[in-house]
Design a protein around this motif. Structure first.
Motif, PDB file in Angstrom:
ATOM      1  N   ASP A 145      -6.150   4.766  -1.195  1.00  0.00           N
ATOM      2  CA  ASP A 145      -5.053   3.802  -1.074  1.00  0.00           C
ATOM      3  C   ASP A 145      -4.473   3.480  -2.451  1.00  0.00           C
ATOM      4  O   ASP A 145      -5.207   3.356  -3.426  1.00  0.00           O
ATOM      5  CB  ASP A 145      -5.547   2.521  -0.419  1.00  0.00           C
ATOM      6  CG  ASP A 145      -5.951   2.737   1.030  1.00  0.00           C
ATOM      7  OD1 ASP A 145      -5.491   3.730   1.611  1.00  0.00           O
ATOM      8  OD2 ASP A 145      -6.720   1.925   1.563  1.00  0.00           O
ATOM      9  N   GLN A 146      -3.161   3.357  -2.501  1.00  0.00           N
ATOM     10  CA  GLN A 146      -2.476   2.974  -3.737  1.00  0.00           C
ATOM     11  C   GLN A 146      -1.948   1.547  -3.569  1.00  0.00           C
ATOM     12  O   GLN A 146      -0.781   1.342  -3.255  1.00  0.00           O
ATOM     13  CB  GLN A 146      -1.333   3.949  -4.043  1.00  0.00           C
ATOM     14  CG  GLN A 146      -1.780   5.398  -4.164  1.00  0.00           C
ATOM     15  CD  GLN A 146      -0.619   6.321  -4.470  1.00  0.00           C
ATOM     16  OE1 GLN A 146       0.277   6.005  -5.256  1.00  0.00           O
ATOM     17  NE2 GLN A 146      -0.610   7.482  -3.845  1.00  0.00           N
TER      18      GLN A 146
ATOM     19  N   THR B 273       1.061  -1.030  12.792  1.00  0.00           N
ATOM     20  CA  THR B 273       0.861  -1.561  11.448  1.00  0.00           C
ATOM     21  C   THR B 273       1.941  -1.005  10.541  1.00  0.00           C
ATOM     22  O   THR B 273       2.264   0.186  10.595  1.00  0.00           O
ATOM     23  CB  THR B 273      -0.523  -1.178  10.902  1.00  0.00           C
ATOM     24  OG1 THR B 273      -0.687   0.237  10.955  1.00  0.00           O
ATOM     25  CG2 THR B 273      -1.625  -1.841  11.708  1.00  0.00           C
ATOM     26  N   GLY B 274       2.503  -1.861   9.696  1.00  0.00           N
ATOM     27  CA  GLY B 274       3.577  -1.443   8.807  1.00  0.00           C
ATOM     28  C   GLY B 274       4.934  -1.512   9.491  1.00  0.00           C
ATOM     29  O   GLY B 274       5.056  -1.820  10.687  1.00  0.00           O
TER      30      GLY B 274
ATOM     31  N   VAL C 190       6.165   1.415   5.617  1.00  0.00           N
ATOM     32  CA  VAL C 190       5.771   0.573   4.491  1.00  0.00           C
ATOM     33  C   VAL C 190       4.593  -0.275   4.940  1.00  0.00           C
ATOM     34  O   VAL C 190       4.657  -0.957   5.976  1.00  0.00           O
ATOM     35  CB  VAL C 190       6.933  -0.328   4.037  1.00  0.00           C
ATOM     36  CG1 VAL C 190       6.490  -1.241   2.903  1.00  0.00           C
ATOM     37  CG2 VAL C 190       8.117   0.519   3.603  1.00  0.00           C
ATOM     38  N   ASN C 191       3.508  -0.214   4.200  1.00  0.00           N
ATOM     39  CA  ASN C 191       2.287  -0.949   4.548  1.00  0.00           C
ATOM     40  C   ASN C 191       2.083  -2.097   3.567  1.00  0.00           C
ATOM     41  O   ASN C 191       1.959  -1.870   2.366  1.00  0.00           O
ATOM     42  CB  ASN C 191       1.082  -0.010   4.509  1.00  0.00           C
ATOM     43  CG  ASN C 191       1.216   1.143   5.483  1.00  0.00           C
ATOM     44  OD1 ASN C 191       1.221   0.947   6.688  1.00  0.00           O
ATOM     45  ND2 ASN C 191       1.348   2.354   4.968  1.00  0.00           N
TER      46      ASN C 191
ATOM     47  N   ASN D 158       0.840  -1.186   0.000  1.00  0.00           N
ATOM     48  CA  ASN D 158       0.000   0.000   0.000  1.00  0.00           C
ATOM     49  C   ASN D 158       0.882   1.246   0.000  1.00  0.00           C
ATOM     50  O   ASN D 158       2.102   1.162  -0.099  1.00  0.00           O
ATOM     51  CB  ASN D 158      -0.920  -0.014   1.229  1.00  0.00           C
ATOM     52  CG  ASN D 158      -2.159   0.818   1.041  1.00  0.00           C
ATOM     53  OD1 ASN D 158      -2.225   1.654   0.144  1.00  0.00           O
ATOM     54  ND2 ASN D 158      -3.155   0.607   1.891  1.00  0.00           N
ATOM     55  N   SER D 159       0.276   2.391   0.136  1.00  0.00           N
ATOM     56  CA  SER D 159       1.012   3.650   0.113  1.00  0.00           C
ATOM     57  C   SER D 159       1.952   3.749   1.305  1.00  0.00           C
ATOM     58  O   SER D 159       1.720   3.169   2.375  1.00  0.00           O
ATOM     59  CB  SER D 159       0.034   4.830   0.134  1.00  0.00           C
ATOM     60  OG  SER D 159      -0.923   4.727  -0.890  1.00  0.00           O
TER      61      SER D 159
END
Length: 363
Positions: free
Chosen positions: A90-91, A156-157, A133-134, A51-52
């Motif tokens: 979200d990307q 998270t991440g 970083v996710n 993800n982004s």
């Protein structure tokens, strides 16, 4: 006599077909995350997504592949799975991280080209801005555990890199130790009748006879920075097996971020059986603490709301004013028309039979 019918233009049918096609694609592409569980057998491929890049210090997200990370063999592809992910901005992209159910592995991914000045500056900036970083596996965000002031907390991440307290150098996270929690089940026709700790699955007698499988109920990571010999590791190919790696504790064994440095990315994955049921797998995320209130995001949303409300109010005022002006003009035209009708001889028609004031002049 037959009345000729008007044929619809070609553009009408083209637009109609496009609209139908769009709705069909949407219906095939989106589903509610968590509405049903994925089941895997031993050895099944599991693809992780990215993800982004986000930060608790700033509200600006960046694409994962804006940094010199390893890319998947088939190229970068958008992997958003539901409408909510698109609305949140979200990307979500595919990633080169590939697992096999219940197969513990240690994998080599790639080695970058020598870092140039721009890449080094970008990596250091993202590291010092605390960007995370996710990653996502089976709709579960990756989670890591950290010690802060003697307290074990969940996040998270994982960070892009690490900067020591003295700020002498920056080090990149290039080795990931994943732990995937799986829950064994019987049959694949499970009907979920609850959520949370009380949630349980109802399995029919026919499903019990089918081959057992596994469901993913947890996704954890331990990030490491490991300096490797590029002359040795570049002889490997993507997804080649390597020996297990222990996270170093000395800074001289970390991978520094500097020009002309080649960074090798590797990862390990370990599958651990868990008693956590699939309906309860989100409980760990809901109990997380330590998140910071993003006041800038809240103020930004309020400003957008007030701005749009102001635009609507101005449009409403202009419309009402225009309508009132039109009605006033209609009243003026009606009054003028009435005055024209009462002009000339019509003004004295009522005086014909009026008795004069002076009686001596009357006949």
């Amino acid at each position: 006599m037959e009345v000729p019918t008007r044929r619809k233009p070609l553009i009408y049918w083209v637009c109609l077909s496009l609209i139908v096609n769009v709705f069909v694609q949407i219906s095939n592409a989106f589903y509610l995350p968590g509405s049903y569980m994925h089941t895997y057998s031993n050895g099944d491929l599991i693809y992780a997504k990215v993800n982004s890049l986000t930060s608790i210090e700033t509200e600006l997200p960046f694409s994962y592949y804006s940094l010199p990370y390893c890319q998947p063999l088939g190229g970068i592809k958008k992997s958003a799975e539901n409408l909510g992910e698109l609305l949140r901005g979200d990307q979500i992209d595919n990633s080169p991280y590939l697992f096999r159910m219940n197969v513990n592995q240690s994998i080599y991914l790639c080695t970058t080209t020598p870092l140039n000045e721009h890449e080094v500056k970008l990596l250091k900036q993202r590291t010092r801005d605390l960007y995370q970083v996710n990653m996502i596996l089976d709709n579960l965000p990756v989670m890591r555990f950290a010690n802060q002031n003697g307290v074990k907390i969940q996040w998270t991440g994982f960070p892009v890199g690490y900067t020591p307290p003295d700020g002498s150098a920056d080090y990149i996270i290039n080795h990931l130790k994943f732990k995937v929690l799986v829950h064994e089940y019987e049959g694949n026709g499970v009907e979920i009748i609850g959520t949370g700790e009380e949630g349980m699955g109802v399995i029919s007698e026919a499903d019990k006879k089918k081959v057992s499988g596994y469901e993913i109920v947890g996704f954890q990571v331990v990030p490491c920075s490991v300096k490797r010999d590029p002359e040795v590791i570049t002889k490997l190919h993507m997804y080649d097996n390597i020996s297990l790696t222990n996270c170093p504790t000395e800074l001289d064994k970390y991978q520094p971020i500097r020009e002309q440095e080649r960074i090798s990315f590797t990862y390990e994955v370990e599958f651990v059986k868990s008693d956590i049921r699939w309906p309860s797998r989100w409980d760990a995320y809901l109990k997380m603490e330590g998140s910071r209130v993003h006041w800038f995001s809240i103020l930004n949303s309020l400003m957008v709301i007030f701005f749009l409300a102001g635009i609507v109010f101005v449009i409403f005022l202009r419309t009402v004013r225009r309508d009132l002006t039109r009605y006033e003009e209609l009243d003026k035209e009606a009054q003028a028309q009435m005055n024209e009708e009462l002009s000339g001889w019509k003004l004295v028609v009522g005086d014909v039979f009026r008795e004069p004031d002076v009686q001596s002049f009357s006949v």
